[in-house]
Write a protein that holds these residues in place. Structure first.
Motif, short mmCIF file in Angstrom:
data_model
loop_
_atom_site.label_atom_id
_atom_site.label_comp_id
_atom_site.label_asym_id
_atom_site.label_seq_id
_atom_site.Cartn_x
_atom_site.Cartn_y
_atom_site.Cartn_z
N VAL B 22 0.81 -1.22 0.00
CA VAL B 22 0.00 0.00 0.00
C VAL B 22 0.85 1.26 0.00
CG1 VAL B 22 -1.95 -1.06 1.16
CG2 VAL B 22 -0.16 0.01 2.50
N THR B 23 2.17 1.09 -0.04
CA THR B 23 3.01 2.27 0.11
C THR B 23 2.85 3.24 -1.05
OG1 THR B 23 4.59 0.85 1.20
CG2 THR B 23 5.36 3.00 0.58
N VAL B 24 2.70 4.51 -0.72
CA VAL B 24 2.66 5.56 -1.73
C VAL B 24 4.06 6.16 -1.78
CG1 VAL B 24 1.71 7.82 -2.25
CG2 VAL B 24 0.25 6.05 -1.30
N LEU B 25 4.73 6.06 -2.92
CA LEU B 25 6.14 6.44 -2.98
C LEU B 25 6.30 7.95 -3.11
CD1 LEU B 25 7.37 3.63 -5.35
CD2 LEU B 25 7.82 3.82 -2.92
N TYR B 26 5.78 8.66 -2.10
CA TYR B 26 5.96 10.11 -2.07
C TYR B 26 7.42 10.41 -1.79
CZ TYR B 26 5.39 14.91 -0.60
OH TYR B 26 5.50 16.26 -0.47
N PRO B 27 8.15 11.39 -2.29
CA PRO B 27 7.71 12.43 -3.21
C PRO B 27 7.82 12.09 -4.69
CG PRO B 27 9.89 12.92 -2.39
CD PRO B 27 9.49 11.65 -1.76
N PRO B 31 0.80 12.44 -3.40
CA PRO B 31 0.53 12.14 -1.99
C PRO B 31 -0.92 11.74 -1.75
CG PRO B 31 0.58 14.48 -2.34
CD PRO B 31 0.96 13.87 -3.64
N LEU B 32 -1.14 11.25 -0.55
CA LEU B 32 -2.44 10.72 -0.16
C LEU B 32 -3.29 11.87 0.33
CD1 LEU B 32 -3.14 7.61 0.17
CD2 LEU B 32 -2.95 8.00 2.58
N PRO C 28 3.09 1.43 6.95
CA PRO C 28 3.13 1.00 5.55
C PRO C 28 2.76 2.06 4.52
CG PRO C 28 2.17 -0.72 6.85
CD PRO C 28 2.46 0.40 7.79
N TYR C 29 1.83 2.99 4.82
CA TYR C 29 1.43 3.90 3.75
C TYR C 29 2.52 4.87 3.35
CZ TYR C 29 -3.43 2.60 3.22
OH TYR C 29 -4.58 1.93 2.92
N PHE C 30 3.41 5.23 4.29
CA PHE C 30 4.43 6.24 3.96
C PHE C 30 5.83 5.66 3.96
CE2 PHE C 30 1.24 9.31 3.97
CZ PHE C 30 0.42 9.07 5.04
N ASP C 31 6.11 4.82 4.94
CA ASP C 31 7.30 3.98 4.93
C ASP C 31 8.59 4.72 4.68
OD1 ASP C 31 8.30 0.90 3.29
OD2 ASP C 31 8.66 1.70 5.28
N ARG C 34 12.23 3.28 3.46
CA ARG C 34 12.79 3.10 2.13
C ARG C 34 13.86 4.14 1.83
NH1 ARG C 34 9.22 6.76 -0.97
NH2 ARG C 34 7.64 7.33 0.56
N ARG C 125 1.55 17.03 8.26
CA ARG C 125 1.24 15.76 7.63
C ARG C 125 2.49 14.90 7.51
NH1 ARG C 125 -3.39 15.72 4.04
NH2 ARG C 125 -2.58 13.73 3.35
N GLU C 127 3.45 13.50 4.89
CA GLU C 127 4.09 13.88 3.63
C GLU C 127 4.88 15.17 3.79
OE1 GLU C 127 0.71 13.31 3.56
OE2 GLU C 127 0.25 11.92 1.96
N ILE C 130 8.13 14.24 5.35
CA ILE C 130 9.01 13.61 4.37
C ILE C 130 9.57 14.67 3.43
CG2 ILE C 130 9.12 11.94 2.50
CD1 ILE C 130 7.00 10.35 3.83
#
Lengths: 553, 170, 152
Positions: B22-27, B31-32, C28-31, C34, C125, C127, C130
């Motif tokens: 489910v990971t959103v590879l932001y940036p 984004p969600l 998991p949604y932002f992780d 990585r 947020r 995001e 990040i």
């Protein structure tokens, strides 16, 4: 006098008759409850009568600087009689030049912290007990009491410049780690070998002076909900609703039904996200990181839903005195229903896995027990009370918002151990999903903001809400354009003293889970200081170290 | 029975497989974010009139109005903004709108400031600056017959009125 | 610029909103793992300090000690309205008022910070956090700039 004190037989008139022997000055205020004004020398008798004979539980205490109004310092003790949904408030005054009130902390153990707070912030001395520095830092100047009306809200005493050494706790030589390394520690556990004998809470690092800010010229009635929402970033909306409820009851504002429904929906969404957060953290503390990741993955859907309904993931900012700012239309209702049903499905599968993992079940059952008697004496609230057999829920006892229009169960377990507290919270999540579905189904049409808002001066109002962690209660005395005095009482304040009972004679390895099971703000429970009474050494330990060192499996 | 209980935790594998990645590879991906999100506000300088209603309603004082002899200065500091949107609610001309902007990170605090300077209009009689041009235009739109005295400062208006009344009395 | 940053989370009296969003960035949604980012337990192992909260009077000595323990070069990410500008209680008696006011106190104690990145938001947020870290690593460019408009 023969009193029929069995549970549901007393009426309000009988209570008034019984209280008349202490004082003739008894009035019933619609927005607050039954207020009895006594002289301070009779305070202890009345408190013992209300707490033990009438079996009302202690909710909160508010100390007010009323020198501009009637030249006294006042203290309001609020007790609650669940069966009638009635507040019994004992009011007493004292001389402003030498404020002194007899302490009731031996009769009502839950009143201990409130008296220390009144001493620290207002300078009222409570006789018959030890008083010490509680909320303000140790270096705060003596004789400067922030909540008094002659002290400015933006006063900056000069101590900032001279804070060179961190304040030290117990006078023991320190071990390999410096105790003030990064996060301020909150709990000090005194151990003998591997068994805990005592716990001390050293907190209030998050004291920001919110009660004083609301009285300052910078704020008005409609700006305070935004301040209230940021008291806690996990359950902020309950504070906002509680404050607006207290003002609306005083001013007799007719809040439209649709607004009450929207408030209840958002309150339940907050409950779901808070419980899922806690469940993930509890799994992490027990070493089950997969549970942590999956619980928070499911929780993310709730955060996105909250953003769609209110405009922000947290600190929603839709609540005002008199109604709400943002409406929910048919599309959003459909989106909410879909999200909730997918969350319910995924969560039931995940919960089945979590409650069968051996490390969780073995470590959580039988540890951190809080017996029902102690829970009643300490007046604990929320899931902690419900897991010890007390059927106490503000949504049923003192109804508010749209809860009278929906039907739901209140889960009560009687074992009182950590596993019971986990199960209570899991059950509450499913009940919340049920409640939101009922509310979305039945929501009536209409406006979302009241038409007339006029707040009279000098009246007292009480607002209470069932937060995810327990009961939140706000008391407001209205002033001109802004509150005259605003009292905030968060649920963890009432639950932490119960830790002394839960941790006594327990093995050290169970301490992290027990502390986390009362659901305090999560960032405070990461670091605890362990003081070994035999060797006299104090060492800072990481929660994870304690758990991993004593594996059970 | 006990074997079934022991094997229950392995159901986690099927849960994980169903959830997928489910990971959103932001940036590097979008984004969600939803369209209702309240981000930074945008002040339309063609509509703002420097009345100060937004600064009055702002809880953390991120919007500040300062008045000097020559100008009314509206300053917006994103750093203290709590993104509540009350300013957009109370603005009488609709100059403030809420955008979706949340990528506000910076190394220099000055980048977070937006400043609008409204020069005061001068009185046609005595030459003293007294109000912003936009406020006068707003009043004129609401009350067209104010055209006769709109360009005079309040003191000159008072003097003119007193003169007219005293002439009439004679 | 390093590629894989180890971060240390420092809460100076915040309401926990921004702290939960930091923890959310690990899920998991932002992780953020990585990027190689890892949450460490001690400031001595940290490259970057994530600072939330308006710095209350009671936490002041501990914050100074924690920042002193971070080895050079010291980077700080000030997250949220409280850390950047003091938040809604910037002038209360119990609050220092964010990293801006705090820098002056740090200079008196001879603790220097090499770079600060400010991330506004209430709460910020995941995001946005990040984005702030990516800005520090040089992966993205700044989007905001000062605007001055003069109207006659």
């Amino acid at each position: 006098m023969v009193m029929n004190t069995s549970k549901s037989k007393l009426s309000r008139e009988e209570i008034i008759d019984a209280l008349k022997k202490f004082s003739e000055d008894i009035i019933f205020v619609e927005s607050a409850g039954l207020i009895i004004r006594v002289k301070k020398d009779r305070l202890r008798e009345v408190a013992r009568f209300v707490h033990d004979v009438l079996d009302a539980y202690f909710r909160t205490m508010m100390a007010v600087d009323e020198r501009p109004i009637n030249n006294t310092f006042a203290a309001y003790y609020v007790f609650g009689k669940d069966e009638l949904g009635l507040n019994i408030i004992i009011e007493t005054h004292t001389d402003p030049l030498d404020p002194e009130i007899p302490s009731i902390s031996d009769l009502v153990p839950a009143a201990d912290w409130y008296e220390l707070e009144a001493w620290d912030l207002l300078g009222i001395r409570f006789t018959g007990r030890k008083l010490y520095r509680f909320i303000l830092p140790d270096e705060w100047p003596e004789g400067l009491y922030p909540l008094r009306k002659d002290v400015d809200y933006n006063l900056r005493p000069a101590i900032r410049k001279t804070l060179k050494q961190p304040p030290t706790g117990p006078k023991v030589p320190v071990g390999p780690y410096h105790p003030a390394l990064h996060e301020p520690e909150y709990f000090e556990l005194f151990v003998e070998g591997e068994r805990v004998v005592d716990v001390r809470y050293n907190g209030f690092h998050i004291h920001r002076g919110i009660e004083k800010l609301a009285e300052s010229p910078r704020f008005t009635y409609q700006k305070v909900p935004f301040l209230a929402e940021r008291i806690c970033g996990i359950c902020g909306f309950v504070h906002s609703v509680s404050y607006t409820m207290s003002i609306e009851r005083v001013a007799k504002i007719d809040v439209p039904e649709r607004a009450e429904y929207i408030r209840s929906i958002i309150l339940e969404i907050e409950r779901i996200h808070s419980h899922l957060l806690w469940l993930g953290v509890a799994c992490h503390l027990l070493g089950y990181d997969a549970g942590f990741m999956h619980t928070w993955r499911i929780r993310e859907k709730i955060m996105v839903l909250a953003e769609q309904l209110t405009g922000s993931r947290k600190t929603y900012g839709i609540n005002l005195v008199g109604g709400v700012r943002k409406d929910i239309n048919k599309d959003k209702i459909q989106v909410a229903m879909n999200t909730l049903s997918s969350v319910k499905e995924e969560l039931s599968k995940l919960v089945e896995v979590i409650t069968h993992v051996p490390q969780i079940v073995k470590r959580a059952s039988g540890t951190g027990i809080l017996p029902k008697d102690d829970a009643r004496k300490l007046s604990v609230v929320g899931p902690v009370a419900r897991a010890s057999g007390l059927n106490r829920d503000v949504r049923k006892d003192y109804p508010y918002a749209a809860y009278p229009y929906v039907s739901f169960k209140v889960p009560v377990y009687s074992e009182g151990d950590n596993l019971a507290r986990i199960l209570v919270r899991i059950d509450e999540v499913f009940e919340s999903i049920n409640i939101i579905e009922q509310l979305l189904d039945k929501i009536p049409q209409g406006p979302i903001f009241a038409e007339k808002i006029e707040v009279p001066e000098g009246k007292i109002g009480v607002g209470n809400v069932e937060a995810p962690r327990g009961e939140v209660i706000h008391i407001t005395i209205t002033g001109k354009g802004r509150p005259y005095r605003w009292r905030v009482r968060a649920p963890t304040y009432q639950n932490i003293p119960a830790l002394k009972v839960m941790l006594k004679d327990a093995p050290l390895a169970d301490a992290p889970l027990t502390i986390a099971s009362i659901d305090p703000c999560f960032s405070c429970t990461d670091r605890i200081v362990v003081v070994d009474l035999k060797t006299g050494k104090a060492m800072k330990r990481n929660m994870e170290e304690i758990i991993r060192k004593n594996k059970v499996i | 029975m006990t074997l079934k209980k022991l094997l229950k935790p392995f159901k986690l594998l099927s849960i994980a497989k169903k959830a997928g990645v489910v990971t959103v590879l932001y940036p590097y991906q979008k984004p969600l974010i939803t369209p209702e999100f309240r981000g930074k506000i945008v002040i339309d300088s063609t509509k703002c009139m420097g009345c100060g209603a937004c600064a009055n309603a702002c809880p953390p004082n991120a919007l500040l109005i300062t008045e000097s002899n020559e100008a009314v200065i509206l300053s917006y500091f994103v750093g203290r903004c709590i993104f509540c949107g009350r300013c957009a609610d109370v603005c009488p001309t609709g100059a403030i709108s809420i955008s979706n902007e949340f990528e506000l990170a910076t190394t220099n605090l000055d980048n977070l400031k937006t400043i609008l300077v409204h020069r005061h209009r001068e009185c046609v009689n005595c030459g003293r600056p007294f109000a912003t041009g936009r406020i006068l235009e707003y009043v004129l739109r609401k009350v067209p017959m104010a055209e006769k005295y709109i360009n005079e400062c309040p003191d000159c208006r008072k003097n003119r009125f007193i003169n007219i009344v005293s002439i009439r009395k004679r | 610029m390093k590629k894989s940053i180890w971060v240390f989370h420092l809460n100076t009296g915040s309401c926990n909103g921004c702290d939960i969003e930091i923890l959310d960035a690990l899920t998991p949604y932002f992780d953020v793992e990585r990027f190689g980012i890892k949450l460490v337990a001690s400031p001595r192992h940290a490259d970057l300090v994530l600072l939330t909260g308006p710095i209350t009077l009671k936490t002041l000595p501990m914050v100074i000690n924690a920042l002193r323990a971070v080895p050079r070069p010291r980077y700080v990410l000030a997250i949220g309205a409280c850390a950047v500008g003091g938040g809604i209680w910037y002038d209360s008696y119990s609050v220092i008022g964010g990293v801006k006011e705090f820098k002056k106190i740090l200079e008196e104690h001879n603790v220097e910070i090499d770079k600060i990145v400010f991330v506004p938001g209430c709460p910020a947020r995941p995001e946005a956090i990040i984005y702030g870290v990516a800005l520090l690593l040089g992966l993205v460019k700044e989007k905001v700039s000062k605007e001055v408009v003069v109207i006659d």
